[in-house]
Write a protein that holds these residues in place. Sequence first.
Motif, mmCIF file in Angstrom:
data_model
loop_
_atom_site.group_PDB
_atom_site.id
_atom_site.type_symbol
_atom_site.label_atom_id
_atom_site.label_comp_id
_atom_site.label_asym_id
_atom_site.label_seq_id
_atom_site.Cartn_x
_atom_site.Cartn_y
_atom_site.Cartn_z
ATOM 1 N N ILE A 245 8.149 -18.534 -27.659
ATOM 2 C CA ILE A 245 7.410 -19.536 -28.431
ATOM 3 C C ILE A 245 8.313 -20.690 -28.866
ATOM 4 C CG2 ILE A 245 6.085 -19.945 -30.537
ATOM 5 C CD1 ILE A 245 4.766 -17.276 -30.163
ATOM 6 N N PRO A 246 9.433 -20.435 -29.513
ATOM 7 C CA PRO A 246 10.290 -21.567 -29.884
ATOM 8 C C PRO A 246 10.818 -22.319 -28.661
ATOM 9 C CG PRO A 246 10.976 -19.580 -31.026
ATOM 10 C CD PRO A 246 9.976 -19.160 -30.009
ATOM 11 N N LYS A 247 11.148 -21.614 -27.618
ATOM 12 C CA LYS A 247 11.751 -22.256 -26.460
ATOM 13 C C LYS A 247 10.757 -23.170 -25.765
ATOM 14 C CE LYS A 247 15.313 -22.569 -23.721
ATOM 15 N NZ LYS A 247 16.447 -23.373 -24.154
ATOM 16 N N VAL A 248 9.529 -22.717 -25.641
ATOM 17 C CA VAL A 248 8.551 -23.521 -24.914
ATOM 18 C C VAL A 248 8.216 -24.788 -25.679
ATOM 19 C CG1 VAL A 248 6.131 -23.599 -24.251
ATOM 20 C CG2 VAL A 248 7.527 -21.681 -23.553
ATOM 21 N N ILE A 249 7.961 -24.637 -26.987
ATOM 22 C CA ILE A 249 7.569 -25.846 -27.702
ATOM 23 C C ILE A 249 8.770 -26.631 -28.191
ATOM 24 C CG2 ILE A 249 5.431 -24.765 -28.411
ATOM 25 C CD1 ILE A 249 6.443 -24.468 -31.152
ATOM 26 N N GLY A 250 9.947 -26.049 -28.099
ATOM 27 C CA GLY A 250 11.136 -26.811 -28.454
ATOM 28 C C GLY A 250 11.393 -26.908 -29.941
ATOM 29 N N ARG A 251 10.919 -25.948 -30.672
ATOM 30 C CA ARG A 251 11.196 -25.941 -32.112
ATOM 31 C C ARG A 251 11.770 -24.598 -32.500
ATOM 32 N NH1 ARG A 251 6.655 -26.592 -36.084
ATOM 33 N NH2 ARG A 251 8.108 -27.360 -37.607
ATOM 34 N N PRO A 252 12.785 -24.577 -33.337
ATOM 35 C CA PRO A 252 13.327 -23.273 -33.732
ATOM 36 C C PRO A 252 12.334 -22.494 -34.584
ATOM 37 C CG PRO A 252 14.391 -25.049 -34.950
ATOM 38 C CD PRO A 252 13.515 -25.700 -33.952
ATOM 39 N N VAL A 253 12.565 -21.206 -34.639
ATOM 40 C CA VAL A 253 11.738 -20.333 -35.459
ATOM 41 C C VAL A 253 11.677 -20.880 -36.887
ATOM 42 C CG1 VAL A 253 11.672 -18.037 -36.509
ATOM 43 C CG2 VAL A 253 12.198 -18.296 -34.097
ATOM 44 N N HIS A 254 10.522 -20.831 -37.463
ATOM 45 C CA HIS A 254 10.322 -21.488 -38.747
ATOM 46 C C HIS A 254 11.240 -20.934 -39.825
ATOM 47 C CE1 HIS A 254 8.240 -23.383 -42.087
ATOM 48 N NE2 HIS A 254 8.233 -22.215 -42.673
ATOM 49 N N SER A 255 11.237 -19.599 -39.969
ATOM 50 C CA SER A 255 12.138 -19.010 -40.949
ATOM 51 C C SER A 255 12.885 -17.858 -40.294
ATOM 52 C CB SER A 255 11.371 -18.505 -42.169
ATOM 53 O OG SER A 255 12.217 -17.686 -42.957
ATOM 54 N N TYR A 256 14.106 -18.156 -39.921
ATOM 55 C CA TYR A 256 14.877 -17.135 -39.217
ATOM 56 C C TYR A 256 15.167 -15.960 -40.132
ATOM 57 C CZ TYR A 256 18.254 -15.333 -35.888
ATOM 58 O OH TYR A 256 18.923 -14.555 -34.984
ATOM 59 N N TYR A 257 15.362 -16.268 -41.411
ATOM 60 C CA TYR A 257 15.644 -15.217 -42.396
ATOM 61 C C TYR A 257 14.484 -14.230 -42.444
ATOM 62 C CZ TYR A 257 16.786 -13.047 -46.845
ATOM 63 O OH TYR A 257 17.072 -12.147 -47.829
#
Lengths: 495, 62, 320
Positions: A245-257
């Motif tokens: 999901i992050p890779k396709v849309i080009g946005r990092p995971v919202h809250s990695y924590y």
Amino acid sequence: MNTPVEINPEPPASANEVTSAEVDRVERALIDASTRLAVLVFYTSAIAWLILSTLLAIVASFKLHAPDTLAGVSFLTWGRLSPAQFDVLIYGWASMAGMGTAIWLMARLCRTTLRHPLLLISGAAFWNLGVLMGLIGILAGDSTGYEWLEFPGYSAIALFCAYLLIMTWALIMFRFRRRGHVYITQWYLLGAFLWFPWLYAAAQVMLFIFPIQGVMQAAVNSWFANNLLFLWFGSIGLGTAYYMIPKVIGRPVHSYYLATLGFWTFALFSSWTGMQRLIDGPFPAWMITASIAATILTMIPVATVGLNHHMTMRGYFSLMRYSPTLRFTVFGAVAYSAFSIVGVVMSLRTVARIVHFTEVGTGYTYLGLYAFFTMVMFGSMYYIVPRVVGREWRYASLIKLHFWSSAYGIGLMVLLLLVGGFVQGVSLNDPTLPFSESTESILPYLRGRSLSGILLTVSHCVFAFHFGLMLLGFGRTASVPTFLNPVEGERRGGH
Amino acid sequence: MTFSDFFANLRRYDANAAVIFDREEPAGHATDLVMPRRHFFRRRAARKAAAPRSPMVAPNDR
Amino acid sequence: MKGLQPLFLGVFGIFAFSWLGMTVVPNLQIGSLNPQTDEDGSDVYPSPRSGMALRGAQVYAANGCVYCHSQQVRPDYGGSDLERKWGERRSAPRDYIFEPIVFLGTMRTGPDLANIGHRPALQEKGAATPAPAPAGAAPAAASSPAVAPSLGASPAAAHPAPAASPSIGTSPAAVVAAASPAPAPSALPAAGDQPAANVPTAAPSLVANASELTADGQPLPYTAAWHHRHLYNPRSVTDDSNMPAYHFLYEKRRISGAASPDAINFAGAHEGNPESGWEIVPSYDAKSLVAYLMSRDQAHQLKEAKSPVIAAAPGKEAQK
């Protein structure tokens, strides 16, 4: 088309950045290319098993409401077809697809080319052998009688040896990874790779090698099945979604924590489920209560995953129109939440009293195994295969056909089984009704399930054909990924 | 753990989330969503346009 | 790898916690139960499975019976199992200690089988359990005490035959009497013996005794003859059954001389009857399977899981 403003399809213009970007691209292409043989071996095997399992399942499904179909032949009796179909699905399709995706992800995330491909190839060969022997064994009458573990001993040995080779590879790759943070996906993959052998070995030892006494067999069996679903398939599926999901849309995971918190709570709570499938069975009450509590607590990791993916994708949901990977993966992620909610509801005692022993359990299993895991795997294959084959998927129409027949197929199947199972349970639970009432009440739903099975068969055949094209080098040569809804002007002359 | 520690953790964690991106596929750059160009009947033109984008892709472009 | 130690420790530790807590510890608790006995060591329940019943368990496993049938009776607060007469009391761990494979089951496409060897239909005819006869015993061997569940003929009928009413309230004595004496593996049963085993080691007789037939000559439900007919063609017994037909466990052959005593009784069947001159006989696997089914009997009282009616507070006292 409403492309969000931030998405920038053009690579950066400055000369310096182009060079370093080129380096990255070449490096990544090298890594992808090094995974090519291993990943394709696993994927091809997985898809072949999927087709076989689907065909067996369709026959089995028809036999449930038309029991005299092909009756009387020993290797086609429903009681052998059903476990055969299911075990081929979980060990042939699901496990191999999961391992194929995991291999590619490990290489990417370790940022190193794939080492020792022979470990993987021989692992795949032994695994295939194990599944084949297991399938023949069950149909020939050697089933062990334990759910999800029906493969006879000779097959289990092959599977376990195969797995040791694959796990060795994974540990070596990890040992030689590039310095840097270990991404959350790799936590899930490492977890899965380390939990599976222990799980499988524990089940084999406690049930077959040094069999334990009495009802604890059923407890170990249920513990194994649930942990396989969560800690093997669930882990691989969740880890894959966190990358795709992050890779396709080009946005990092919202809250990695939140994602890391989700990982630990997922592992802790999911591993204690299992006994809620045996409510009111002959067991100490504390075991069943512990599992029910654990099932309810799994809503915590489910909520974190759902929230995370939702927030990551906020504003970008429209991109599902275009990316096959995103479509399948998001479907799977949503199904994961649904699966967990159904699991919690089923384990409440008032509900369990009605739905225990009915097709609701079957629906729940397929919600997790197919609607979640298999759809996420399809999504990952749509992303990975072009990158290892060097060509793009040829027909967007086939991708769309695959998606919709799978989505409608599994949606229909799960709905029918959950509702039908509930109806069946209500009849079962009413002692004034003869038992045959419950059988009669579920029959129309089982016929509907066969129809949904036909949809799924179509879906899988379409996908297998399309994958076969890629395998044989008939993919599209293009500089851009295959897209589901091309711009109007482009549609002329194409699909 | 104080609040400042907590927020420091969050920021560190967010940095970890960016690990999957690099200079060629940076954050903000969708990797599966580029505008399509249907090359069905224009494969030659596409191949020329697509030519050595990467040394690894080229050998497959036959 | 320093920063990863927590990851590996966590992965390992969490799973160890689950494995120990969900399998090892409960196994210590209920994994080495002994059978229950009276003070003087008699009346052992349950007793080890032997003979054809063990083989039958393998046939049960091989043919996937567990995917449609369960073998556990839930307490009255858990479901309507007891009201359906699927058992006199809930199942307890001790019931399964001698099962080579425990088929608790998770589906009830077909009815629960935990007590199929002790079902009401048999009780109604005064047959506590179908006492087994040695395979091939002559039909007229009703004089043999252990043969056939005819009224009062069983050596176990030192106790009065259970009351006709198959309700939950059958007295414990009658229920204890339900433990049928198993014949020694050799051909003739030892009359009057009370071996602890309550499972048949020889094939249950297919022989139609008068008490085993309904008015129109069909086998009484849950007798061995009924099982064979049901297994061969479920729809000849229950019209709308969706159970598979296990033709491959049977053999069709020409009747030579007199009909075999093992031949399936098709009286009153609408379909599936062999043509005249032919008969269907069970294979050894079929006989083992039926022996296994006839051994499914959890009627014996257990101190830890009494029948609700007997217990002081019905429904509340049912323990594990």
